[in-house]
Design a protein around this motif. Sequence first.
Motif, mmCIF file in Angstrom:
data_model
loop_
_atom_site.group_PDB
_atom_site.id
_atom_site.type_symbol
_atom_site.label_atom_id
_atom_site.label_comp_id
_atom_site.label_asym_id
_atom_site.label_seq_id
_atom_site.Cartn_x
_atom_site.Cartn_y
_atom_site.Cartn_z
ATOM 1 N N ASN A 30 0.859 -1.184 0.000
ATOM 2 C CA ASN A 30 0.000 0.000 0.000
ATOM 3 C C ASN A 30 0.893 1.230 0.000
ATOM 4 O OD1 ASN A 30 -1.785 2.094 0.408
ATOM 5 N ND2 ASN A 30 -2.884 1.115 2.097
ATOM 6 N N LYS A 32 0.194 4.422 0.031
ATOM 7 C CA LYS A 32 -0.391 5.672 0.506
ATOM 8 C C LYS A 32 0.492 6.395 1.517
ATOM 9 C CE LYS A 32 -4.583 7.673 2.524
ATOM 10 N NZ LYS A 32 -5.955 7.397 3.044
ATOM 11 N N LYS A 200 2.882 1.577 -8.682
ATOM 12 C CA LYS A 200 1.793 1.798 -7.717
ATOM 13 C C LYS A 200 2.010 3.123 -6.974
ATOM 14 C CE LYS A 200 -0.154 -1.381 -5.183
ATOM 15 N NZ LYS A 200 -1.532 -1.425 -5.721
ATOM 16 N N ASP A 203 1.110 5.969 -9.280
ATOM 17 C CA ASP A 203 -0.336 6.068 -9.419
ATOM 18 C C ASP A 203 -0.978 6.733 -8.205
ATOM 19 O OD1 ASP A 203 -0.155 4.802 -11.867
ATOM 20 O OD2 ASP A 203 -0.711 2.825 -11.090
ATOM 21 N N ALA A 204 -0.300 6.633 -7.050
ATOM 22 C CA ALA A 204 -0.840 7.191 -5.804
ATOM 23 C C ALA A 204 -0.509 8.666 -5.619
ATOM 24 C CB ALA A 204 -0.317 6.390 -4.606
ATOM 25 N N ASP A 206 -0.818 12.416 -6.441
ATOM 26 C CA ASP A 206 -1.829 13.306 -7.067
ATOM 27 C C ASP A 206 -1.160 14.244 -8.068
ATOM 28 O OD1 ASP A 206 -3.495 13.586 -3.891
ATOM 29 O OD2 ASP A 206 -3.867 12.174 -5.535
#
Length: 206
Positions: A30, A32, A200, A203-204, A206
Amino acid sequence: MKLRWFVVLAVLLAGCSSKPKYDYTQPPYNPKVPVQRAMQWMPISQKAGAAWGLDPKFITAIIAVESGGNPGVVSKSGAVGLMQLKPSTAGREVYRYMGWSGDPSVSELKNPERNISMGTAYFRILENGPLQGIKDPEVMQYALVTSYVNGAGALLRTFSSDRKKAIAEINGMDKEEFFDHIVKNHPSPQAPRYIWKVQKAMDAID
């Protein structure tokens, strides 16, 4: 009876010799939190990206994957800082490229601005050196990521022992074909996972 045992043995041997399929998506990742931490260094990444011709978003993704945005981290292998540079390998190459002698110190590589600048410069060295000639920008990005983590030589040898032939083969692929080649042929299972994690992370952002 002997024939049946021969068939069973042959099946068992075939099963043992086949290469197990590697799932590069496991364990789950993840991006994020590491991306959020890496984003605090975006002003430096933008400055380094402008200086060396690299997308700041890509630099930020590398920081997220490599260090989770922690400038003081040192790996077991001796890689230092945000972009996890080893003083005696990538650090030394950047020093030589700049016309300097010696190796960068650990304290220098813990400095966010120096680390990001040198890490970005190293990508430029790869792009203008062993990977020169790759035409597709997306394929080049995948090649840069693979070379950053496992070396350009290991990547090129999966295509050919001759650099020019390897580049020519790469230029016949799109990014999906290139990635599939890495999954099937690269000696390190870390290589496709690293590409996947960096994508990934990008893509996270902004």
